[in-house]
Design a protein around this motif. Structure first.
Motif, PDB file in Angstrom:
ATOM      1  N   GLU A  78       0.876  -1.176   0.000  1.00  0.00           N
ATOM      2  CA  GLU A  78       0.000   0.000   0.000  1.00  0.00           C
ATOM      3  C   GLU A  78       0.911   1.223   0.000  1.00  0.00           C
ATOM      4  O   GLU A  78       1.881   1.237   0.758  1.00  0.00           O
ATOM      5  CB  GLU A  78      -0.821  -0.023   1.300  1.00  0.00           C
ATOM      6  CG  GLU A  78      -2.086   0.782   1.291  1.00  0.00           C
ATOM      7  CD  GLU A  78      -2.885   0.522   2.585  1.00  0.00           C
ATOM      8  OE1 GLU A  78      -3.544  -0.521   2.679  1.00  0.00           O
ATOM      9  OE2 GLU A  78      -2.815   1.359   3.499  1.00  0.00           O
ATOM     10  N   ALA A  79       0.617   2.217  -0.821  1.00  0.00           N
ATOM     11  CA  ALA A  79       1.455   3.425  -0.791  1.00  0.00           C
ATOM     12  C   ALA A  79       0.738   4.590  -1.440  1.00  0.00           C
ATOM     13  O   ALA A  79       0.022   4.414  -2.427  1.00  0.00           O
ATOM     14  CB  ALA A  79       2.774   3.180  -1.517  1.00  0.00           C
ATOM     15  N   ASN A 123      -2.743  -5.963  -5.861  1.00  0.00           N
ATOM     16  CA  ASN A 123      -3.869  -5.545  -6.684  1.00  0.00           C
ATOM     17  C   ASN A 123      -4.650  -4.383  -6.066  1.00  0.00           C
ATOM     18  O   ASN A 123      -5.133  -3.496  -6.770  1.00  0.00           O
ATOM     19  CB  ASN A 123      -4.797  -6.747  -6.895  1.00  0.00           C
ATOM     20  CG  ASN A 123      -5.716  -6.543  -8.076  1.00  0.00           C
ATOM     21  OD1 ASN A 123      -5.288  -5.990  -9.095  1.00  0.00           O
ATOM     22  ND2 ASN A 123      -6.961  -6.961  -7.930  1.00  0.00           N
ATOM     23  N   ALA A 124      -4.743  -4.395  -4.729  1.00  0.00           N
ATOM     24  CA  ALA A 124      -5.534  -3.373  -4.038  1.00  0.00           C
ATOM     25  C   ALA A 124      -4.990  -1.958  -4.261  1.00  0.00           C
ATOM     26  O   ALA A 124      -5.703  -0.977  -4.047  1.00  0.00           O
ATOM     27  CB  ALA A 124      -5.575  -3.678  -2.546  1.00  0.00           C
ATOM     28  N   CYS A 125      -3.738  -1.853  -4.695  1.00  0.00           N
ATOM     29  CA  CYS A 125      -3.164  -0.517  -4.955  1.00  0.00           C
ATOM     30  C   CYS A 125      -3.737   0.089  -6.237  1.00  0.00           C
ATOM     31  O   CYS A 125      -3.711   1.306  -6.419  1.00  0.00           O
ATOM     32  CB  CYS A 125      -1.642  -0.608  -5.091  1.00  0.00           C
ATOM     33  SG  CYS A 125      -0.802  -1.233  -3.627  1.00  0.00           S
ATOM     34  N   GLY A 165      -7.384   5.556  -7.802  1.00  0.00           N
ATOM     35  CA  GLY A 165      -7.106   6.923  -8.240  1.00  0.00           C
ATOM     36  C   GLY A 165      -5.632   7.274  -8.150  1.00  0.00           C
ATOM     37  O   GLY A 165      -5.245   8.428  -8.297  1.00  0.00           O
ATOM     38  N   LEU A 166      -4.796   6.273  -7.888  1.00  0.00           N
ATOM     39  CA  LEU A 166      -3.350   6.505  -7.817  1.00  0.00           C
ATOM     40  C   LEU A 166      -2.718   6.267  -9.191  1.00  0.00           C
ATOM     41  O   LEU A 166      -3.129   5.364  -9.918  1.00  0.00           O
ATOM     42  CB  LEU A 166      -2.710   5.551  -6.798  1.00  0.00           C
ATOM     43  CG  LEU A 166      -3.168   5.707  -5.346  1.00  0.00           C
ATOM     44  CD1 LEU A 166      -2.716   4.511  -4.523  1.00  0.00           C
ATOM     45  CD2 LEU A 166      -2.605   7.003  -4.761  1.00  0.00           C
ATOM     46  N   LYS A 167      -1.723   7.084  -9.502  1.00  0.00           N
ATOM     47  CA  LYS A 167      -1.094   6.940 -10.825  1.00  0.00           C
ATOM     48  C   LYS A 167       0.073   5.957 -10.799  1.00  0.00           C
ATOM     49  O   LYS A 167       0.392   5.330 -11.797  1.00  0.00           O
ATOM     50  CB  LYS A 167      -0.585   8.307 -11.293  1.00  0.00           C
ATOM     51  CG  LYS A 167      -1.701   9.287 -11.599  1.00  0.00           C
ATOM     52  CD  LYS A 167      -1.175  10.401 -12.524  1.00  0.00           C
ATOM     53  CE  LYS A 167      -2.254  11.397 -12.872  1.00  0.00           C
ATOM     54  NZ  LYS A 167      -2.328  12.560 -11.962  1.00  0.00           N
ATOM     55  N   TRP A 168       0.738   5.862  -9.623  1.00  0.00           N
ATOM     56  CA  TRP A 168       1.998   5.095  -9.606  1.00  0.00           C
ATOM     57  C   TRP A 168       1.859   3.608  -9.921  1.00  0.00           C
ATOM     58  O   TRP A 168       2.753   3.047 -10.577  1.00  0.00           O
ATOM     59  CB  TRP A 168       2.762   5.319  -8.294  1.00  0.00           C
ATOM     60  CG  TRP A 168       2.116   4.758  -7.047  1.00  0.00           C
ATOM     61  CD1 TRP A 168       1.339   5.421  -6.152  1.00  0.00           C
ATOM     62  CD2 TRP A 168       2.205   3.413  -6.574  1.00  0.00           C
ATOM     63  NE1 TRP A 168       0.922   4.581  -5.153  1.00  0.00           N
ATOM     64  CE2 TRP A 168       1.451   3.352  -5.384  1.00  0.00           C
ATOM     65  CE3 TRP A 168       2.845   2.261  -7.032  1.00  0.00           C
ATOM     66  CZ2 TRP A 168       1.311   2.166  -4.648  1.00  0.00           C
ATOM     67  CZ3 TRP A 168       2.709   1.086  -6.307  1.00  0.00           C
ATOM     68  CH2 TRP A 168       1.943   1.049  -5.127  1.00  0.00           C
TER      69      TRP A 168
END
Lengths: 211, 296
Positions: free
Chosen positions: B239-240, B264-266, B270-273
């Motif tokens: 997670e990050a 997968n949960a990352c 809405g995160l781009k990384w």
């Protein structure tokens, strides 16, 4: 210059090798961890292999012994600059079993000879009687006991060495080094003496282990 | 009169590593105003045969070493070691970092660096579910006899270390503070346990850390992630956030040719990384087998 350097047993490392004094110049390549068995680290495995008894000569184990002795030669050759090699007489610590003993193991002499063409390897010190192998032994041999059985091989003393490297596989308390250095110093008072070891013995990180 | 040379005369030609002298020299180099991991790495790139002591007066190095030992002693640390580039037992794979480290401090069993290891990292402010995932992954790694490496931070790191210990596994922590600091404070017992029974590694210079403003010390945290990646064969990000220091490790892993796993949960938050690293070669982990199949 070498991609592998020797490490000096400096004041920060000396407490585990209490027979050494500030005047001694001793060096090692790797660390061997006491009491953890051969599987614990690459160096524990290496040392266990090269220490295999000559009685295993006709078994598969022998292959690992000779392979890893060759590796020790290569590592020493990498770590010792040519200019130093040229000045040194390599003097292996004599095997604990005397020359006529069935378990006489001159691995350190062979490792020295494997360092390269033309290196001066001389068994300047030999044992007049067998001693018990001291490695990991409860009843440790003393410097005095060793000096009683150490003798200089006069037939090998000419020419006088310019500088001597006492070579052994593992330095523990430094008992053998001390006895060797003092024996050689008495015979060659003007010759530089250093100690070079494949590994130094360390303890797993328990507070009282080194006491 | 004897003209014999004293034993020390061979010493310069031997070019051996004195751990005491080198740690002092490393600390002294770090006390130079513009010192950074990059500037130090540049110095050694320009002179690949050099040791830290080749750039520092012996007196200066020894004085610094004495200061460091005093700090460690005052913190109750009597046993520690250093690993120096070019000496034995320095892991060659650490040279794959962009700015390789010349000297590392450690407490515990250095031999753990020879074991198969995978890093589990992620946010400090992690969700409960993230912490559970980290713990579950740690247990899977323990079952496979793989050493779990993390950074001792709050959140994901703590969950990974604790689950590893509870499962009877092996763990290494690469910390962003010098050996004589405890961070975070609530992990004091965990830090001590890992240092005593497993392995704690720090590349952080003790004197510089204590001498400069604490805000500048924050950069030591992401920089230790680079070493964590170099030490391990793979990194798993649990997670990050978009600005997390964890992403430093993601970049390092890809640069160093290590496997990078992103849970997968990352994705889809809405995160781009996650997408960006996946495009660069990271593996999206939909089920645990995605990790085990890739690790082989």
């Amino acid at each position: 210059m070498a991609d592998l350097r020797l490490t000096k047993i400096d004041e920060s490392l000396q407490e585990l090798h209490y027979h050494l004094s500030e005047d001694d110049s001793c060096y090692f390549l790797f660390e061997y961890t006491s009491g953890q068995g051969f599987g614990y680290s690459a160096t524990n495995q290496l040392i266990a292999n090269i220490k295999k008894s000559p009685l295993t000569r006709n078994t598969l184990q022998w292959r690992y012994k000779t392979r890893d002795m060759g590796q020790c030669s290569v590592d020493l050759a990498r770590a010792l600059p040519d200019s130093v090699k040229a000045q040194l007489t390599f003097v292996p610590v004599p095997p604990s079993k005397a020359r006529d003993h069935v378990e006489h193991d001159d691995r350190m002499k062979q490792i020295c000879e494997g360092i390269g063409e033309g290196v001066d390897v001389r068994e300047l010190v030999y044992q007049t009687a067998s001693t018990r192998a001291s490695h990991e032994n409860d009843e440790r041999i003393t410097v005095e006991e060793l000096m009683e059985v150490y003798a200089i091989d006069e037939a090998r003393c000419d020419p006088v060495p310019a500088a001597i490297a006492i070579i052994d596989d593992v330095i523990t308390a430094g008992t053998h080094y001390r006895a060797m250095a003092d024996t050689l110093r008495a015979r060659f008072p003007d010759t530089q003496i250093i100690g070079v070891f494949i590994a130094r013995r360390v303890y797993p990180d328990e507070p009282d282990a080194a006491a | 009169m004897s003209l014999a040379l004293k034993p020390r005369d061979l010493e310069p030609a031997l070019q051996a590593v004195s751990p005491f002298r080198e740690l002092g020299a490393y600390e002294a180099l770090w006390l130079e105003k513009s010192a950074s991991f990059k500037s130090l790495a540049d110095k050694f790139r320009a002179d690949p045969l050099a040791l830290p002591s080749d750039f520092v007066e012996p007196k200066t190095a020894d004085a610094a070493a004495i200061d460091v030992l005093k700090k460690f002693r005052e913190a109750g640390i009597s046993r520690f070691g250093v690993r120096v580039n070019k000496a034995g037992d320095y892991p060659k794979r650490l040279r794959e970092a962009r700015h390789p480290i010349e000297l590392l401090y450690y407490r515990g069993a250095w031999e753990l660096t020879e074991t198969r290891s995978v890093a589990i990292v992620g946010s400090r402010k992690a969700s409960l579910e993230g912490q559970r995932r980290a713990a579950r992954l740690a247990r899977h790694l323990v079952e496979r006899d793989i050493t779990v490496v993390s950074g001792l931070a709050e959140g994901i790191d703590t969950a990974a270390h604790k689950a590893t210990l509870e499962a009877g596994g092996k763990t290494i922590t690469v910390v962003g503070t010098p050996l004589h600091h405890i961070y975070p404070k609530q992990n004091k017992a965990l830090q001590e346990r890992i240092a005593r029974d497993f392995l704690l590694i720090s590349q952080v210079p003790a004197l510089r850390y204590d001498a400069q403003d604490y805000r500048r010390n924050r950069t030591f945290f992401p920089e230790r992630n680079v070493t964590m990646s170099a030490l391990t064969e793979a990194t798993i990000i649990v997670e990050a956030s978009e600005t997390s220091g964890t992403l430093t490790q993601a970049r390092a892993a890809l640069h160093q040719g290590r496997k990078l796993f992103i849970l997968n949960a990352c994705f889809g938050q809405g995160l781009k990384w996650p997408e960006r690293f996946a495009e660069q070669g990271a593996i999206r982990v939909r089920e645990p087998d995605d990790i085990w199949n890739a690790l082989g």
